[in-house]
Motif scaffolding. Structure first.
Motif, PDB file in Angstrom:
ATOM      1  N   HIS A 266       8.149   0.408  11.272  1.00 28.92           N
ATOM      2  CA  HIS A 266       8.143   1.760  10.708  1.00 28.92           C
ATOM      3  C   HIS A 266       9.550   2.197  10.314  1.00 28.92           C
ATOM      4  O   HIS A 266      10.486   2.110  11.104  1.00 28.92           O
TER       5      HIS A 266
ATOM      6  N   ASN B 252      -0.267  -0.228  -4.632  1.00 30.90           N
ATOM      7  CA  ASN B 252       0.782   0.149  -5.566  1.00 30.90           C
ATOM      8  C   ASN B 252       0.363  -0.230  -6.988  1.00 30.90           C
ATOM      9  O   ASN B 252      -0.029  -1.370  -7.260  1.00 30.90           O
TER      10      ASN B 252
ATOM     11  N   ASP C 116       6.247   4.661  -4.347  1.00 31.17           N
ATOM     12  CA  ASP C 116       6.684   5.583  -3.293  1.00 31.17           C
ATOM     13  C   ASP C 116       8.199   5.605  -3.111  1.00 31.17           C
ATOM     14  O   ASP C 116       8.740   6.526  -2.525  1.00 31.17           O
TER      15      ASP C 116
ATOM     16  N   SER D 103      -4.264   6.388   0.740  1.00 32.25           N
ATOM     17  CA  SER D 103      -3.370   5.294   0.353  1.00 32.25           C
ATOM     18  C   SER D 103      -4.088   4.341  -0.589  1.00 32.25           C
ATOM     19  O   SER D 103      -5.300   4.140  -0.481  1.00 32.25           O
TER      20      SER D 103
ATOM     21  N   ARG E   4       2.713  14.280  -2.422  1.00 27.33           N
ATOM     22  CA  ARG E   4       3.307  13.498  -1.344  1.00 27.33           C
ATOM     23  C   ARG E   4       4.424  14.280  -0.652  1.00 27.33           C
ATOM     24  O   ARG E   4       5.155  15.027  -1.303  1.00 27.33           O
TER      25      ARG E   4
ATOM     26  N   GLN F  54       0.852  -1.179   0.000  1.00 30.66           N
ATOM     27  CA  GLN F  54       0.000   0.000   0.000  1.00 30.66           C
ATOM     28  C   GLN F  54       0.893   1.236   0.000  1.00 30.66           C
ATOM     29  O   GLN F  54       1.839   1.332   0.780  1.00 30.66           O
ATOM     30  N   VAL F  55       0.598   2.184  -0.889  1.00 28.92           N
ATOM     31  CA  VAL F  55       1.440   3.371  -1.049  1.00 28.92           C
ATOM     32  C   VAL F  55       0.570   4.624  -1.037  1.00 28.92           C
ATOM     33  O   VAL F  55      -0.636   4.566  -1.283  1.00 28.92           O
ATOM     34  N   PRO F  56       1.170   5.789  -0.789  1.00 31.85           N
ATOM     35  CA  PRO F  56       0.419   7.038  -0.909  1.00 31.85           C
ATOM     36  C   PRO F  56      -0.057   7.220  -2.351  1.00 31.85           C
ATOM     37  O   PRO F  56       0.661   6.871  -3.296  1.00 31.85           O
TER      38      PRO F  56
ATOM     39  N   VAL G 117       8.205   8.945   4.632  1.00 39.60           N
ATOM     40  CA  VAL G 117       7.028   9.367   3.879  1.00 39.60           C
ATOM     41  C   VAL G 117       5.861   9.608   4.830  1.00 39.60           C
ATOM     42  O   VAL G 117       5.557   8.771   5.690  1.00 39.60           O
ATOM     43  N   ASP G 118       5.217  10.758   4.687  1.00 42.21           N
ATOM     44  CA  ASP G 118       4.047  11.084   5.505  1.00 42.21           C
ATOM     45  C   ASP G 118       2.833  10.389   4.894  1.00 42.21           C
ATOM     46  O   ASP G 118       2.269  10.855   3.907  1.00 42.21           O
ATOM     47  N   ARG G 119       2.437   9.280   5.478  1.00 40.41           N
ATOM     48  CA  ARG G 119       1.348   8.486   4.933  1.00 40.41           C
ATOM     49  C   ARG G 119      -0.018   8.900   5.467  1.00 40.41           C
ATOM     50  O   ARG G 119      -1.039   8.391   5.020  1.00 40.41           O
ATOM     51  N   GLU G 120      -0.028   9.812   6.422  1.00 44.07           N
ATOM     52  CA  GLU G 120      -1.293  10.241   7.007  1.00 44.07           C
ATOM     53  C   GLU G 120      -1.900  11.418   6.262  1.00 44.07           C
ATOM     54  O   GLU G 120      -3.087  11.691   6.382  1.00 44.07           O
TER      55      GLU G 120
END
Length: 259
Positions: free
Chosen positions: A91, A36, A122, A33, A17, A9-11, A26-29
């Motif tokens: 993480h 990929n 990403d 998402s 991004r 799973q990617v942004p 990477v700021d995923r919040e």
């Protein structure tokens, strides 16, 4: 035939991004998402091999809890079950650490081929499938535009700059695919409803026999030391042609050392 498809799973690639100022990851919040992009082709290829040879397709994902959303989509396309490796200690893990985790997770199931997209949008590293194959000591069949399985023999057509190469290996094998290989199917309403009851097995580091000091940002082999946002684009220069437009453009290009 037992097929495992590696899904990340990617942004969302359509969104802006950013990196987190806290730890340079990477700021995923801040963005939605999604699966990929190239992994959808891997899922489709896994489903086609299942339809041709029978057996089942297992989705394998390493990621935070929210990655369940992408797992459900993969299941709604037709995969049979899934394994979700999730642990806060993961993480910031680098590609080498991630490959070790995937290799351990593959050790929890029976599999003949594991299929992945050729790269993640990403990171664009394009090395995890090869690293997993190296850790497990199995054949790596990369950049496949076509996959054929005959018994324990896997043959692919590997994309090259001038055409393709035919590469052969024996199962178990790691395969990475490119987007030219097929056209991914859309989840049907029936598939979406069925995915809600399909099994997702959750695993953490303890289940895989790994410790927190083997993974994570603090132990990663690669890190982002610093970053800065690109400056806003400056306004362009308008050249008004009064009979000397060509000269003005040439002078401008010369000032930028472009000619």
């Amino acid at each position: 035939m037992n097929i495992v498809v590696l899904v990340k799973q990617v942004p969302d690639t359509e969104a802006e991004r950013e990196l987190s100022s806290v730890d340079n990851t990477v700021d995923r919040e801040s963005v939605d998402s999604v699966i990929n992009y190239i992994d959808e082709f891997a899922i489709e290829e896994g489903l086609r091999l299942k339809e041709e040879h029978d057996g089942e397709v297992t989705i394998l994902t390493v990621g935070p809890e929210q990655a369940t959303e992408s797992i459900r989509k993969a299941l709604s396309m037709g995969a049979d079950k899934a394994i979700h490796v999730s642990d806060e200690a993961l993480h910031g893990s680098c590609a080498i650490q991630t490959a070790k985790v995937i290799a351990k997770a593959l050790g929890t199931v029976e599999w003949d081929v594991a299929i992945a997209g050729s790269e993640a949008t990403d990171s664009r590293a394009a090395i995890v499938p090869a690293l997993v194959a190296e850790v497990l000591g199995v054949p790596q069949l990369s950049l496949a535009r076509k996959v054929t399985v005959d018994g324990s023999t896997v043959t692919i057509e590997r994309v090259t700059d001038t055409g393709y190469e035919t590469v052969e290996g024996s199962t178990p094998a790691i395969i990475s695919v490119v987007e030219k290989i097929n056209d991914p199917r859309y989840p049907s309403f029936k598939g979406i409803m069925a995915a809600k009851s399909k099994k997702i097995e959750s695993l953490d580091l303890d289940d895989l026999g790994l410790s927190a000091d083997e993974v994570g940002l603090a132990n990663a082999t690669t890190v982002v030391e610093s970053f800065e946002n690109a400056p806003p684009r400056a306004a362009g220069q308008v050249v008004k042609d009064e009979g000397d437009g060509g000269t003005k453009i040439a002078d401008y290009l010369s000032s930028k050392k472009l000619v």
